[in-house]
Design a protein around this motif. Structure first.
Motif, PDB file in Angstrom:
ATOM      1  N   ILE A  34       0.811  -1.206   0.000  1.00 41.02           N
ATOM      2  CA  ILE A  34       0.000   0.000   0.000  1.00 41.02           C
ATOM      3  C   ILE A  34       0.848   1.260   0.000  1.00 41.02           C
ATOM      4  O   ILE A  34       1.749   1.421   0.835  1.00 41.02           O
ATOM      5  CB  ILE A  34      -0.917   0.047   1.243  1.00 41.02           C
ATOM      6  CG1 ILE A  34      -1.654  -1.285   1.437  1.00 41.02           C
ATOM      7  CG2 ILE A  34      -1.890   1.218   1.128  1.00 41.02           C
ATOM      8  CD1 ILE A  34      -2.566  -1.664   0.305  1.00 41.02           C
ATOM      9  N   MET A  35       0.532   2.163  -0.916  1.00 43.48           N
ATOM     10  CA  MET A  35       1.099   3.508  -0.881  1.00 43.48           C
ATOM     11  C   MET A  35       0.007   4.469  -0.422  1.00 43.48           C
ATOM     12  O   MET A  35      -1.018   4.630  -1.105  1.00 43.48           O
ATOM     13  CB  MET A  35       1.614   3.945  -2.250  1.00 43.48           C
ATOM     14  CG  MET A  35       2.125   5.389  -2.288  1.00 43.48           C
ATOM     15  SD  MET A  35       3.469   5.728  -1.115  1.00 43.48           S
ATOM     16  CE  MET A  35       4.841   4.896  -1.951  1.00 43.48           C
ATOM     17  N   VAL A  48       0.516   4.164   8.219  1.00 46.91           N
ATOM     18  CA  VAL A  48       1.537   3.182   7.834  1.00 46.91           C
ATOM     19  C   VAL A  48       1.932   2.343   9.045  1.00 46.91           C
ATOM     20  O   VAL A  48       2.051   1.108   8.953  1.00 46.91           O
ATOM     21  CB  VAL A  48       2.768   3.879   7.225  1.00 46.91           C
ATOM     22  CG1 VAL A  48       3.927   2.894   7.094  1.00 46.91           C
ATOM     23  CG2 VAL A  48       2.421   4.472   5.872  1.00 46.91           C
ATOM     24  N   ALA A  49       2.128   2.992  10.181  1.00 41.88           N
ATOM     25  CA  ALA A  49       2.500   2.266  11.398  1.00 41.88           C
ATOM     26  C   ALA A  49       1.408   1.279  11.805  1.00 41.88           C
ATOM     27  O   ALA A  49       1.706   0.143  12.224  1.00 41.88           O
ATOM     28  CB  ALA A  49       2.773   3.255  12.530  1.00 41.88           C
ATOM     29  N   ASP A  50       0.150   1.685  11.676  1.00 43.00           N
ATOM     30  CA  ASP A  50      -0.963   0.796  12.028  1.00 43.00           C
ATOM     31  C   ASP A  50      -0.986  -0.426  11.102  1.00 43.00           C
ATOM     32  O   ASP A  50      -1.234  -1.551  11.551  1.00 43.00           O
ATOM     33  CB  ASP A  50      -2.289   1.540  11.933  1.00 43.00           C
ATOM     34  CG  ASP A  50      -2.471   2.569  13.047  1.00 43.00           C
ATOM     35  OD1 ASP A  50      -1.730   2.505  14.050  1.00 43.00           O
ATOM     36  OD2 ASP A  50      -3.350   3.449  12.898  1.00 43.00           O
ATOM     37  N   ILE A  51      -0.755  -0.201   9.823  1.00 43.66           N
ATOM     38  CA  ILE A  51      -0.745  -1.313   8.871  1.00 43.66           C
ATOM     39  C   ILE A  51       0.416  -2.252   9.152  1.00 43.66           C
ATOM     40  O   ILE A  51       0.263  -3.488   9.166  1.00 43.66           O
ATOM     41  CB  ILE A  51      -0.676  -0.773   7.428  1.00 43.66           C
ATOM     42  CG1 ILE A  51      -2.006  -0.113   7.051  1.00 43.66           C
ATOM     43  CG2 ILE A  51      -0.341  -1.903   6.433  1.00 43.66           C
ATOM     44  CD1 ILE A  51      -1.989   0.595   5.710  1.00 43.66           C
ATOM     45  N   THR A  57       2.266  -4.343   4.584  1.00 47.08           N
ATOM     46  CA  THR A  57       3.328  -3.581   3.926  1.00 47.08           C
ATOM     47  C   THR A  57       2.751  -2.264   3.428  1.00 47.08           C
ATOM     48  O   THR A  57       1.765  -2.255   2.681  1.00 47.08           O
ATOM     49  CB  THR A  57       3.905  -4.358   2.728  1.00 47.08           C
ATOM     50  OG1 THR A  57       4.430  -5.602   3.193  1.00 47.08           O
ATOM     51  CG2 THR A  57       5.003  -3.564   2.048  1.00 47.08           C
ATOM     52  N   ALA A  58       3.371  -1.160   3.838  1.00 42.45           N
ATOM     53  CA  ALA A  58       2.848   0.148   3.446  1.00 42.45           C
ATOM     54  C   ALA A  58       3.948   1.193   3.491  1.00 42.45           C
ATOM     55  O   ALA A  58       4.958   1.035   4.187  1.00 42.45           O
ATOM     56  CB  ALA A  58       1.701   0.571   4.363  1.00 42.45           C
TER      57      ALA A  58
END
Length: 259
Positions: A34-35, A48-51, A57-58
């Motif tokens: 994910i971007m 991003v940290a949550d993912i 992967t983000a």
């Protein structure tokens, strides 16, 4: 849920919070890369940290989705980090509430640029990736407001969301040569940070007008987007699905009272 999503490269515009964050998390849980494209650095970093905390992967990048140069840079950064874009979730949008008598022309333009022009720019920027891969998926976050319903103060928002549906009808035909589909999810009232800011009275009245008697979750929109992105939906393009708990169905609140 859908094995065809694993390892796919997904851009989610406006993915740092609200519906966009929900879409990003749903795709990440299926193994996609994910971007997160957003203007707010801190919110994007948190998403991003949550993912990553869930094993996904983000990455994130700043992007002004109404600016062509910025959008092209978003795609370039994504491809450099993860590879060619497989799926675009054109989700970025704003919904400032202001009635026509008080609405200034530049405020109208800002909503149109952020919600509608950005959809065109992001789709255009991803076409080379889809052409090279021989396949692509685009999911647009529209709304019931504009295409189906209206609400005082959201004429500009409603026009932009109806415009997205008009855009995707022709875009679906033009994108077919690249084996790329484009479809839209039309949320009703979904519980997000933005909606929460409208107050408890508004939230309560909205929940009372929905047959399922509750507001939707961001994951409800993410799941609909996930289906459109999957191989199982490969023969669906130029379409839209309403995800609203039945909100648009009753003729009046009296009809809800009969349930």
């Amino acid at each position: 849920m859908f094995s065809s999503i694993k390892d796919k490269v997904v851009i989610v515009t406006g993915g740092s919070k609200g519906i966009g964050k929900g879409i990003a998390q749903v795709f990440a849980r299926q193994g996609a890369k994910i971007m997160i494209a957003a203007r707010g650095k801190e919110d994007a970093q948190r998403t991003v940290a949550d993912i990553e905390a869930e094993g996904g992967t983000a990455a994130w990048c700043t992007c002004d989705v109404a600016d062509w140069t910025s959008v092209k840079e978003m795609v370039a950064v994504t491809e450099e980090l993860f590879g060619p874009v497989d799926i675009l979730c054109a989700n970025a949008g704003i919904f400032p509430q202001k009635k026509l008598i008080d609405l200034e022309p530049d405020e109208w333009d800002q909503v149109m640029d952020t919600n509608l022009k950005s959809t065109f720019l992001c789709v255009k920027a991803c076409i080379p990736s889809f052409e090279a891969a021989g396949k692509g998926r685009i999911i647009v976050t529209s709304s019931i407001t504009g295409p189906v319903t209206g609400y005082p103060g959201w004429a500009h928002y409603g026009a932009s969301k109806a415009g997205q549906l008009g855009f995707l009808k022709t875009a679906a035909m033009e994108l077919a040569r690249y084996n790329t589909t484009i479809n839209a999810v039309m949320p009703g009232n979904i519980m997000t940070e933005g909606l929460a800011g409208l107050g408890e009275e508004y939230l309560g009245s909205m929940a009372a007008s929905i047959p399922l008697k509750r507001l939707g979750a961001v994951e409800d929109i993410g799941n609909a987007a996930l289906f459109f992105a999957s191989d199982e939906a490969s023969y669906i393009t130029g379409q839209q699905i309403i995800v609203d708990g039945g909100q648009i169905l009753p003729e009046s609140l009296d009809a809800i009272a009969e349930i």
